[in-house]
Scaffold this active site. Structure first.
Site, short mmCIF file in Angstrom:
data_model
loop_
_atom_site.label_atom_id
_atom_site.label_comp_id
_atom_site.label_asym_id
_atom_site.label_seq_id
_atom_site.Cartn_x
_atom_site.Cartn_y
_atom_site.Cartn_z
N LEU A 59 0.86 -1.50 0.01
CA LEU A 59 -0.10 0.00 -0.24
C LEU A 59 0.79 1.23 -0.06
O LEU A 59 1.84 1.13 0.34
CB LEU A 59 -0.79 -0.13 1.25
CG LEU A 59 -1.95 -1.22 1.13
CD1 LEU A 59 -2.47 -1.45 2.88
CD2 LEU A 59 -3.13 -0.81 0.09
N CYS A 63 3.68 7.29 -4.40
CA CYS A 63 4.53 8.39 -3.89
C CYS A 63 5.83 7.91 -3.19
O CYS A 63 6.92 8.21 -3.72
CB CYS A 63 3.83 9.15 -2.86
SG CYS A 63 4.49 10.45 -1.72
N CYS A 68 7.35 11.12 -4.94
CA CYS A 68 7.82 11.94 -4.15
C CYS A 68 9.09 11.62 -3.22
O CYS A 68 10.08 12.64 -3.01
CB CYS A 68 6.74 12.20 -2.96
SG CYS A 68 5.02 12.12 -3.36
N HIS A 118 7.27 0.44 2.34
CA HIS A 118 6.15 0.01 1.75
C HIS A 118 5.87 -1.06 3.01
O HIS A 118 4.49 -1.46 3.27
CB HIS A 118 6.44 -1.04 0.57
CG HIS A 118 7.03 0.04 -0.70
ND1 HIS A 118 6.74 1.14 -0.66
CD2 HIS A 118 7.73 -0.46 -1.82
CE1 HIS A 118 7.32 1.88 -1.86
NE2 HIS A 118 7.95 0.64 -2.51
N PHE A 484 14.45 32.66 16.24
CA PHE A 484 15.52 33.39 15.35
C PHE A 484 16.89 32.49 15.69
O PHE A 484 17.11 32.16 16.83
CB PHE A 484 15.71 34.59 15.87
CG PHE A 484 16.53 35.42 14.97
CD1 PHE A 484 16.15 36.20 13.97
CD2 PHE A 484 17.93 35.85 15.35
CE1 PHE A 484 17.02 36.69 12.90
CE2 PHE A 484 18.89 36.32 14.31
CZ PHE A 484 18.29 36.89 13.18
C1 LIG Z 1 8.22 12.83 -9.78
C2 LIG Z 1 6.81 13.10 -9.02
C3 LIG Z 1 7.33 13.83 -7.66
C4 LIG Z 1 6.41 13.95 -6.97
N1 LIG Z 1 6.36 14.49 -5.76
C5 LIG Z 1 5.56 14.86 -4.90
C6 LIG Z 1 5.89 15.82 -3.52
O1 LIG Z 1 6.94 15.73 -3.24
N2 LIG Z 1 4.78 16.22 -2.74
C7 LIG Z 1 3.56 15.78 -3.32
O2 LIG Z 1 2.52 16.21 -2.38
N3 LIG Z 1 3.11 15.21 -4.40
C8 LIG Z 1 4.24 14.87 -5.17
N4 LIG Z 1 4.00 13.98 -6.35
C9 LIG Z 1 2.74 13.96 -6.66
C10 LIG Z 1 2.17 12.56 -5.70
O3 LIG Z 1 2.84 11.53 -6.18
C11 LIG Z 1 0.49 12.13 -6.45
O4 LIG Z 1 -0.03 13.42 -6.25
C12 LIG Z 1 0.14 10.94 -5.50
O5 LIG Z 1 0.92 9.98 -5.43
C13 LIG Z 1 -1.13 10.82 -5.93
O6 LIG Z 1 -2.03 9.74 -5.26
P1 LIG Z 1 -2.84 8.58 -5.87
O7 LIG Z 1 -3.46 7.97 -4.70
O8 LIG Z 1 -3.83 9.47 -6.70
O9 LIG Z 1 -2.30 7.82 -6.80
P2 LIG Z 1 -1.26 6.85 -6.70
O10 LIG Z 1 -0.27 6.77 -5.36
O11 LIG Z 1 -0.29 6.63 -7.99
O12 LIG Z 1 -2.08 5.51 -6.35
C14 LIG Z 1 -2.51 4.67 -7.40
C15 LIG Z 1 -2.57 3.14 -6.94
O13 LIG Z 1 -3.52 2.54 -7.87
C16 LIG Z 1 -2.92 1.28 -8.18
N5 LIG Z 1 -3.71 0.62 -9.17
C17 LIG Z 1 -3.78 1.23 -10.52
N6 LIG Z 1 -4.70 0.45 -11.30
C18 LIG Z 1 -4.88 -0.52 -10.57
C19 LIG Z 1 -5.84 -1.73 -10.71
N7 LIG Z 1 -6.39 -1.83 -11.95
N8 LIG Z 1 -6.05 -2.28 -9.78
C20 LIG Z 1 -5.33 -2.43 -8.48
N9 LIG Z 1 -4.73 -1.40 -8.34
C21 LIG Z 1 -4.47 -0.17 -9.23
C22 LIG Z 1 -1.37 1.40 -8.34
O14 LIG Z 1 -0.55 0.41 -8.04
C23 LIG Z 1 -1.21 2.48 -7.36
O15 LIG Z 1 -0.85 2.04 -6.16
C24 LIG Z 1 4.77 13.76 -7.24
C25 LIG Z 1 4.72 13.24 -8.48
C26 LIG Z 1 5.57 12.87 -9.47
C27 LIG Z 1 5.23 12.24 -10.61
#
Ligand SMILES: Cc1cc2nc3c(=O)[nH]c(=O)nc-3n(C[C@H](O)[C@H](O)[C@H](O)COP(=O)(O)OP(=O)(O)OC[C@H]3O[C@@H](n4cnc5c(N)ncnc54)[C@H](O)[C@@H]3O)c2cc1C
Ligand SMILES: NC(=O)c1ccc[n+]([C@@H]2O[C@H](COP(=O)([O-])OP(=O)(O)OC[C@H]3O[C@@H](n4cnc5c(N)ncnc54)[C@H](OP(=O)(O)O)[C@@H]3O)[C@@H](O)[C@H]2O)c1
Length: 506
Positions: A59, A63, A68, A118, A484
């Site tokens: 889970l 990120c 992140c 993780h 400070f």
């Molecule tokens: C390079 C990068 C750096 C970032 N840094 C930051 C940061 O510093 N701070 C910040 O606030 N945000 C940051 N972000 C943004 C942040 O990572 C995302 O906004 C956040 O992870 C989104 O969460 P989510 O739950 O929507 O998607 P995710 O965390 O991507 O979760 C989606 C989940 O769905 C699962 N999934 C997909 N399809 C299926 C399926 N059919 N069946 C079962 N499971 C499935 C995947 O395995 C995944 O675990 C960054 C993004 C990027 C690309």
């Protein structure tokens, strides 16, 4: 276990569900990332029954796996590398050894450690939050109450779609060549140390990864069609802040080509360069051994459009109302799947919003205003209006700024604090930049901006304070007790002006 799944020693789904209870789920969360996991935990805490499904054996989502967390590791490495290079051979700093600055080493360091986070999230979700989940198995939606996973069907009163987003790869000749990466594939597939890189894009990913690559000794060119950091996807960026950040990147040796558009990725067996059209209309070939895509993210929504017919916008983001309800009854969507801003706070709070509504509360979430940040070699933070936006909105605006306009930065080692003390006494112009913007009539803070280190925490609280109905006045700022020397010099600077009936800039 996660290590063993990764190398193929273990296979198949991981079930952590209560087989003895046949109560229907209140919600099935498809995707256990930020949105899905936080929504699930909240729903469970409210006394609901949830099932969370993720295709990965853990889970937490992208990120901590690819986004992140590695970005923060790389950005911290960039800051350390840049400082070590800047102070090379001075004081206790050894001569900088380019051969030890390696992108691959940092990628491998991250990969060797990421499974601990993780595993912790699996443990916390199971043992502390009491969540039910199925991992290492993709979910297939059958209808708006039924999901199939690992050959079994599960039903729920509601579905919460939380499958995140993926990089938009441009449709360019050569885009499939080895040597083209994005934030995810660089973690999974990098097996060499790039010496020169072209980045396509001009927003957070381009600036953050570009700054790291350059700091690690990889000559980096950024090709951006909008001015760097002035992309539509970033709002409230102050022009003075932008110029300080971009100048710093250029001073550190990066090539930044604004108004440029890639035409093709060049190479036969692997990447050897990029052909680009520059702002003046000329065409150039830029040699490189890595191309890195920072061209934004698109929602992973196609399965839900196909099966459920959920409405999406022209970028494929699922359309929701402020309760996270989609166009299909009893189906909610959260996180990156619903589009920008793609940030953790939004994904987590969307999940919680869906959970609250599913559990009978009438709860809405408005994320039009929020604090924001990115990293160059600096941490850049901002909330509220830019100076230009403030001047357009209010008749009288005053600005408290460090260094003040017209004072050469080389003459003033401010704002110095955490992370810039060594620079203050060696290269004062590298100490960062900050400004606070006030509506002079109401005396309220309307925007605040910082380039330096260690201010991110205070900006979370500043965001909360300035967005209250009563706002935050210069007088209240002046009343605060500063620790400070601190990154935001705003409290003591406000105190220097707060005594005046008529405010003026500083
Ligand atoms: C390079 C990068 C750096 C970032 N840094 C930051 C940061 O510093 N701070 C910040 O606030 N945000 C940051 N972000 C943004 C942040 O990572 C995302 O906004 C956040 O992870 C989104 O969460 P989510 O739950 O929507 O998607 P995710 O965390 O991507 O979760 C989606 C989940 O769905 C699962 N999934 C997909 N399809 C299926 C399926 N059919 N069946 C079962 N499971 C499935 C995947 O395995 C995944 O675990 C960054 C993004 C990027 C690309
Ligand atoms: N909080 C953080 O520190 C953090 C860090 C990294 C990522 N993220 C999130 O992750 C998401 C992805 O970030 P991102 O920086 O990749 O995306 P982004 O903010 O959406 O920016 C995409 C960039 O790609 C350019 N682009 C898009 N299509 C293009 C095309 N066809 N040709 C040329 N250029 C094109 C855009 O240019 P134009 O401006 O000209 O459109 C823009 O510069 C964002 O939502 C971001 O908020 C957050």
């Amino acid at each position: 276990m996660i290590d063993r799944f990764e190398v193929g020693d273990l296979q198949g789904p991981i079930f952590n569900i209560d087989e003895d209870t046949d109560v229907e789920y209140d919600a099935i969360f498809i995707g256990g990332g930020a949105g899905g996991r936080f929504g699930s935990a909240y729903l469970k805490a409210r006394g609901g029954r949830q099932l969370t499904i993720d295709r990965w054996p853990f889970l937490g989502g992208s990120c901590p796996h690819q986004a992140c967390v590695p970005h923060h590791l790389f950005s911290e490495a960039a800051r350390e590398l840049d400082l070590a290079r800047t102070l090379s051979g001075q004081l206790f700093y050894p001569e900088f050894d380019e051969s030890r600055a390696s992108i691959l080493d940092l990628v491998n360091l991250f990969k060797s450690g990421r499974n601990s986070a993780h595993a912790f999230m699996n443990w916390q979700s199971k043992e502390q939050l009491g969540m039910e989940y199925i991992l290492n198995a993709s979910a297939t939606v059958i209808d708006s109450h039924t999901v199939e996973v690992a050959g079994r069907r599960f039903t729920a009163k509601n579905l919460v779609l939380a499958t995140g987003s993926s990089t938009v790869l441009l449709d360019l000749p050569g885009i499939d060549l080895p040597g083209v990466f994005d934030y995810a594939t660089i973690i999974e597939d990098l097996d060499y140390d790039p010496k020169s890189c072209v980045i396509i894009g001009g927003s957070k990913v381009a600036i953050e990864y570009g700054s790291f690559f350059q700091a690690a000794g990889c000559q980096t060119t950024i090709l951006t069609r909008s001015p760097l950091m002035a992309t539509k996807s970033l709002h409230h960026v102050d022009e003075d802040v932008r110029q300080y950040v971009v100048k710093g990147m250029r001073d550190r040796g990066m090539s930044i080509l604004e108004g440029a558009q890639p035409i093709a990725v060049i190479g036969t067996d692997r990447v050897t360069g990029v052909t680009a059209r520059l702002a003046d209309g000329s065409t150039v070939d830029i040699p490189c051994d890595m191309v890195f895509m920072g061209t934004g993210e698109r929602a992973n929504s196609s399965h839900f459009v196909e099966v459920l017919g959920v409405e999406v916008d022209d970028r494929g983001s699922v359309i929701v109302d402020d309760h996270m309800r989609t166009s299909v009854p009893n189906v909610y969507a959260v996180g990156d799947l619903i589009g920008a801003p793609m940030e953790m706070f939004k994904a987590r709070k969307c999940g919680v919003t869906a959970a609250r509504n599913i559990m009978g509360e009438d709860h809405s979430f408005d994320f039009t205003e929020y604090p924001d940040f990115l990293h160059s070699t600096y941490e850049v933070t901002w909330v509220g209006l830019s100076e230009v936006e403030a001047r357009a909105k209010f008749d009288e605006v005053i600005v408290i700024q460090m260094p003040p306009p017209g004072v050469p930065h080389g003459d003033i080692p401010l704002p110095c604090a955490e992370g810039t003390m060594m620079l203050a006494f060696t290269y004062p112009e590298k100490t960062g930049f900050q400004k606070a913007i006030f509506d002079a009539k109401s005396r309220k803070l309307v925007g605040i901006h910082h380039v330096g280190f260690g201010a991110k925490d205070s900006f979370q609280y500043l965001d909360y304070l300035i967005h209250r109905t009563e706002g935050l006045s210069i007088d209240q700022l002046a009343e605060m007790n500063e620790l400070f020397l601190n990154s935001g010099h705003f409290i003591q600077l406000s105190r220097l002006r707060a005594g005046a009936m008529e405010l003026s800039s500083l």
